[in-house]
Design a protein around this motif. Sequence first.
Motif, PDB file in Angstrom:
ATOM      1  N   LEU A 189       3.857  32.949   6.150  1.00 56.51           N
ATOM      2  CA  LEU A 189       2.622  33.079   6.910  1.00 56.51           C
ATOM      3  C   LEU A 189       1.502  32.251   6.291  1.00 56.51           C
ATOM      4  O   LEU A 189       0.757  31.563   6.999  1.00 56.51           O
ATOM      5  N   ARG A 190       1.414  32.294   4.974  1.00 54.19           N
ATOM      6  CA  ARG A 190       0.360  31.526   4.310  1.00 54.19           C
ATOM      7  C   ARG A 190       0.620  30.028   4.413  1.00 54.19           C
ATOM      8  O   ARG A 190      -0.295  29.230   4.612  1.00 54.19           O
ATOM      9  N   SER A 239      -0.212  29.061   8.023  1.00 50.77           N
ATOM     10  CA  SER A 239      -1.649  29.038   8.249  1.00 50.77           C
ATOM     11  C   SER A 239      -2.292  27.818   7.605  1.00 50.77           C
ATOM     12  O   SER A 239      -3.151  27.158   8.216  1.00 50.77           O
ATOM     13  N   HIS A 240      -1.861  27.489   6.369  1.00 51.10           N
ATOM     14  CA  HIS A 240      -2.395  26.292   5.720  1.00 51.10           C
ATOM     15  C   HIS A 240      -1.963  25.027   6.443  1.00 51.10           C
ATOM     16  O   HIS A 240      -2.745  24.068   6.563  1.00 51.10           O
ATOM     17  N   ILE A 273       1.750  33.813  15.089  1.00 45.65           N
ATOM     18  CA  ILE A 273       0.872  34.056  13.959  1.00 45.65           C
ATOM     19  C   ILE A 273      -0.515  34.398  14.490  1.00 45.65           C
ATOM     20  O   ILE A 273      -0.924  33.936  15.566  1.00 45.65           O
ATOM     21  N   LEU A 300      -4.520  34.104  13.839  1.00 43.28           N
ATOM     22  CA  LEU A 300      -5.468  33.253  13.132  1.00 43.28           C
ATOM     23  C   LEU A 300      -6.887  33.746  13.399  1.00 43.28           C
ATOM     24  O   LEU A 300      -7.154  34.351  14.446  1.00 43.28           O
ATOM     25  N   SER A 357     -11.872  30.034  13.318  1.00 46.32           N
ATOM     26  CA  SER A 357     -11.277  28.826  12.749  1.00 46.32           C
ATOM     27  C   SER A 357     -10.691  27.893  13.780  1.00 46.32           C
ATOM     28  O   SER A 357     -10.288  26.782  13.428  1.00 46.32           O
ATOM     29  N   TYR A 383      -9.420  38.106  15.444  1.00 43.93           N
ATOM     30  CA  TYR A 383      -8.197  37.308  15.418  1.00 43.93           C
ATOM     31  C   TYR A 383      -7.715  37.027  16.836  1.00 43.93           C
ATOM     32  O   TYR A 383      -8.035  37.744  17.786  1.00 43.93           O
TER      33      TYR A 383
END
Length: 535
Positions: A87-88, A91-92, A161, A163, A167, A189
């Motif tokens: 997930l990280r 997201s990155h 996912i 977010l 963003s 989100y």
Amino acid sequence: MEMSQQGPRGCAGSRCVCADSTLSAVQQLDLLMGCGSGTPDEEFGRQEGGGSSVDKVKLRKLVFANSPDVQSTRPGGGTPEPSEPALRRLSHHLLAHYQKGTRPVRDWRTTTNVAIDLMVYAILSVDEKDQVLTTYIWYRQHWTDEFLKWDPARFDNLTQISLPVESIWVPDILINEFVDVGKSPHVPYVYVSHHGEVQNLKPIQVMTACSLDIYNFPFDVQNCSLTFTSWLHHIRDINLSLWRQPELVKFDQSVFMNQGEWELLYVLSHFQEFSVKSSDSYAEMKFYVVIRRRPLFYTVSLLLPSIFLMVMDIVGFYLPPHSGERVSFKITLLLGYSVFLIIVSDTLPATAVGTPLIGIYFVVCMALLVISLTETILIVCLVHKQDLQPHVPEWLKHLLLERATILLCIRDRKKFSQSRMQTLDTSRQVENNDSTAKPTPYVCEDPRECGAVGGTRSAPAFAGRPEGSAALQEVLRETTAIRQLLEKREEFRDLAREWLQVGYVLDVLLFRVYLAAVLAYSITLGTLWSVWRDA
């Protein structure tokens, strides 16, 4: 390596030689430390020149850390373990070079299609005075972001996912009818799928302007619109569509809290293009929320008390017309209705545009009570002023005591005719008595004068008895005065009886007219309200 005589693995003298290179570094270290005549630590100390036990532990840790088996379980080995969760990393990967200030299309000529949906959760309030509708809705929208796509195989088959909404790019879709910002919860989100579809789901408390029609209160149906549109982008940049089928949106009451004053009938959806100039057009999606008021509370608290007071006013007509109790009874009813209107004035919706029909109904009922009181006062004044009233005109007797009794189907109309005939006979008899009583010598003090004035009948009677003439004359005079007084009183009674009969017939006539007006008014309002309720 050299082989010793003790087997495939062993020691020769003071030099330890490992015969099997397939052993791991930890096993070789254990074998090395186990060689010699003493304990492994003593042998290791002899080989290293008598080092301390701390150096032995450090050497063991160093060999263990540099072993291939341990390195194979660390990152960078043969099968490296991921340095961070999927997930990280995803997201990155998505947000590292993302530009949220730009519409997410690779070709600027591509139109971003935003599909929206709406479900009404509750009707919070309807302010008729300010023309504001407050609702609580569940709003959903989704669109495709071309810069938020990925291959699920690279991220442990992750297909969706969440977010932060701050963003990424979000369409500027607002409601045109907004008049105030409600207390809506903030949802930070959005959901993003690997195809780039972004789903934004959030509850909104909507305070919108609505043209409320309260003429049919409390059987009114309101139709308020919620217009969703992009405040800046043209239709070639952002286009709107409906998420579900219009039939599913129309009758969807799965989340509606149907326990308040208003009930949800249906929600209509309509797409249209709105253009400010000839070259610019915007996409609009309208949702028409149609709601209906539940009239039971207002029927019980407003209509029924008014109906009861009007019924009591009608019943008051059965009191005798010449009774003073009817006037006080109707005045009490009028005062009670005035207090009732003061109490219900806060319940009625107040607008500067129009007046509800129920307000007109209350005013008309008040006017009917005033008319009823006026009619009662008229009848009482007609009946009670006996000494100052003239004889009933013949045309009025003919119109009311003969024609009106037949028209009104009064049962005792024969009694009215008989009393009228008796009144005529009594009046004729009084006139005859007056005419015959004129030559009577009750006004004369001398019998000779009475004989000269009255004629030959009275002169011989008084000529023979002069001594008793004075007393007899006084008695005759008093008797005549009493007779005239009684006749006059009887005449007044007959006159009062005539006016009482006229008042009774007139009261019945006005009561029938009043009752017909009340019934026609009630039937008209009942029909209108029934049609509006079932519409």
